[in-house]
Motif scaffolding. Structure first.
Motif, mmCIF file in Angstrom:
data_model
loop_
_atom_site.group_PDB
_atom_site.id
_atom_site.type_symbol
_atom_site.label_atom_id
_atom_site.label_comp_id
_atom_site.label_asym_id
_atom_site.label_seq_id
_atom_site.Cartn_x
_atom_site.Cartn_y
_atom_site.Cartn_z
ATOM 1 N N LYS A 179 0.860 5.766 -3.709
ATOM 2 C CA LYS A 179 0.106 4.708 -3.763
ATOM 3 C C LYS A 179 -0.862 4.643 -2.333
ATOM 4 O O LYS A 179 -0.948 5.265 -1.322
ATOM 5 C CB LYS A 179 1.046 3.154 -3.610
ATOM 6 N N ARG A 180 -1.509 3.506 -2.392
ATOM 7 C CA ARG A 180 -2.464 3.231 -1.336
ATOM 8 C C ARG A 180 -1.710 3.257 0.038
ATOM 9 O O ARG A 180 -0.599 2.502 0.247
ATOM 10 C CB ARG A 180 -3.215 1.810 -1.062
ATOM 11 N N GLN A 199 -7.359 10.853 -6.823
ATOM 12 C CA GLN A 199 -8.431 9.689 -7.048
ATOM 13 C C GLN A 199 -7.648 8.422 -7.504
ATOM 14 O O GLN A 199 -7.880 7.286 -6.899
ATOM 15 C CB GLN A 199 -9.489 9.983 -7.909
ATOM 16 N N SER A 201 -4.407 7.737 -7.179
ATOM 17 C CA SER A 201 -3.565 7.321 -6.202
ATOM 18 C C SER A 201 -3.995 6.405 -5.275
ATOM 19 O O SER A 201 -3.341 5.696 -4.625
ATOM 20 C CB SER A 201 -2.575 8.489 -5.816
ATOM 21 N N ARG A 202 -5.256 6.869 -4.653
ATOM 22 C CA ARG A 202 -5.950 6.028 -3.768
ATOM 23 C C ARG A 202 -5.287 6.226 -2.646
ATOM 24 O O ARG A 202 -5.390 5.527 -1.465
ATOM 25 C CB ARG A 202 -5.981 4.541 -3.984
ATOM 26 N N SER A 203 -4.311 7.293 -2.342
ATOM 27 C CA SER A 203 -3.707 7.546 -1.129
ATOM 28 C C SER A 203 -4.807 8.351 -0.090
ATOM 29 O O SER A 203 -5.921 8.543 -0.414
ATOM 30 C CB SER A 203 -2.651 8.590 -1.419
#
Length: 472
Positions: A179-180, A199, A201-203
């Motif tokens: 996750k972020r 993309q 996942s916003r990790s």
């Protein structure tokens, strides 16, 4: 009561006289501002001008909407495609011409296998064509559960989960866990489905040079130092290493034993994408873990599609039960897509039966891959990319023209030359504006167990002939 009110009024008057002058001025300004706000209009009415009917029509006629998509030439390669009729098995009919197939990922030749087709046909008659619902909404059929059980058993893991679309498998699995704020260390050569998962996942993504363990360890060491500075944040930040078993864009293998050592040294998790290595590497086709003799429990998650060696559709993830079960609630492709058509699940089960009954097919595939690898060596003007046991190799130009479009056109001419002589090859295609690290243009040569010595000689001869004529 009256005397009390008088006393308060006297105090207020006294305070007024004792207050500093700047205080009284400020309060006066505030009072005047409030009065102004209460009685002034919040907006000014502008004079309106009514258009005549003719002026309205002229404006409408002059207005030009922006295009939804940029203009594309009708000669764009993506809009010019060859039409296949019949099954893309050992022989493939393209534009009405029968060719030897060196383009489809039908590694084990199961696409046109009679046993597989009979099982799929029986399932079609029993269940119908599709499912018309996700797994959680009456889209779970008994054949799905059987396939998941068989995949887990084949891979020697606790549990498996299947997806109805191969691309969506790893693209859904990554954001289900990362996750972020989490950190993913990714090989630069990662395929496009992995990039889409990153993309989503916003990790925080850290790329390391392709198969360069020194570069990866440098990034891990730097992150370890950062974690020591902020241990509270480090405790809640998950860290992953994400690699492919056999890279589709480079046709080489990941150094899995070294990755496992780094996993335990730096306390990270490993996600392994095995779409090109499942059903290919290892004595029984279990992929790179079997190829290297690595304990599969050392890998936190394995993902693969069933669209290559298994010759079906969809994909799967396997690992420990608590890891896999999480995807049943968080895997977007699993939760929101219609489930895999039962006939394709039945076909995949029968393909697994064949793989288990005849493990010699993996030896045959490796031998043919090595043979074609050797045969493609030394073609003038072309450079062979990949490892000798990879079933999908790349031929790149030794010297680029300096223009990607020109290189693509040149390689396309070689492909067309071979197609005219009934040998089907394909260019490796990429979304050029979307790729994080755009691979060099190449011709992909795919190996299957059905190709004969005569087929190989003909294909290599056509490629050499085209290279000699075009790459002067």
């Amino acid at each position: 009561m009256a005397s009390g009110q008088q006393w308060v009024l006297v105090e207020m008057v006294q305070a007024f006289y004792e207050a500093p002058a700047y205080h009284l001025i400020l309060e006066g300004i505030l009072i005047l501002w409030i009065i102004r706000l209460l009685f002034s209009k919040t907006y000014k009415l502008h004079e309106t001008y009514k258009l005549t009917e003719k002026e309205k029509e002229d404006l409408i006629e002059e207005w030009q909407p922006e295009p939804l998509v940029p203009p594309v030439s009708k000669d764009h390669p993506s809009l010019i495609y060859d039409v296949v009729t019949g099954p893309p098995s050992h022989k493939i009919t393209i534009n009405g011409k029968e060719c030897i197939n060196f383009a489809s990922f039908n590694f084990l030749g199961l696409l046109d296998n009679e046993r597989v087709k009979l099982k799929a046909l029986a399932s079609l008659k029993k269940y119908g064509v599709g499912t018309c619902g996700p797994r959680g909404f009456y889209g779970t059929f008994d054949v799905h559960l059987e396939l998941e059980s068989r995949l887990a058993k084949f891979m020697k893991t606790e549990e498996a989960i299947i997806y109805s679309y191969g691309f969506a498998t790893i693209a859904s699995a990554i954001p289900a866990y990362s996750k972020r704020g989490d950190i993913i260390f990714v090989d630069e050569a990662a395929c496009f489905s992995i990039q889409k998962g990153l993309q989503a996942s916003r990790s925080f993504i850290k790329y390391f040079k392709h198969n360069n363990m020194e570069d990866l360890e440098r990034l891990l060491s730097e992150q370890e130092l950062e974690d020591q500075k902020n241990p509270r944040k480090a405790r809640v930040t998950r860290k992953f290493i994400l690699v492919e078993g056999l890279y589709i864009n480079t046709a080489d293998i990941c150094p899995l034993p070294e990755l496992v050592k780094m996993k335990y040294k730096y306390k990270v998790r490993i996600f392994l994408e095995e779409s090109m290595s499942f059903g290919v590497l290892g004595e029984h086709g279990r992929g790179v873990t079997e190829h290297f003799g690595v304990n599969i429990d050392d890998i936190d998650l394995i993902s693969a599609n069933m669209e290559n060696a298994v010759a079906s559709i969809g994909g799967f993830c396997c690992g420990r039960s608590f890891v896999i079960d999480h995807q049943r609630l968080s895997g977007q492709g699993y939760c929101f897509s219609a489930s895999l058509p039962p006939m394709l699940a039945a076909a995949a089960i029968e393909a697994l039966n064949i793989m288990e009954e005849d493990p010699d097919i993996f030896t045959i595939l490796r031998d043919k891959s090595q043979h074609i690898y050797n045969a493609l060596q030394g073609i003038p003007g072309l450079k062979l990319v990949g490892v000798r046991f990879a079933p999908a190799l790349h031929l790149q130009l030794e010297r680029s023209s300096g223009s990607r479009d020109s290189d693509m056109q040149l390689l396309r001419t070689i492909v067309d030359h071979c197609l005219e002589r009934r040998v089907a090859l394909t260019l490796a295609r990429y979304l050029e504006k979307e790729e994080r690290f755009l691979p060099s243009p190449s011709i992909r040569v795919v190996v299957t167990i059905q190709q004969t010595e005569e087929d190989v000689q003909k294909a290599v001869s056509c490629i050499r002939e085209a290279a000699a004529a075009l790459l002067k």
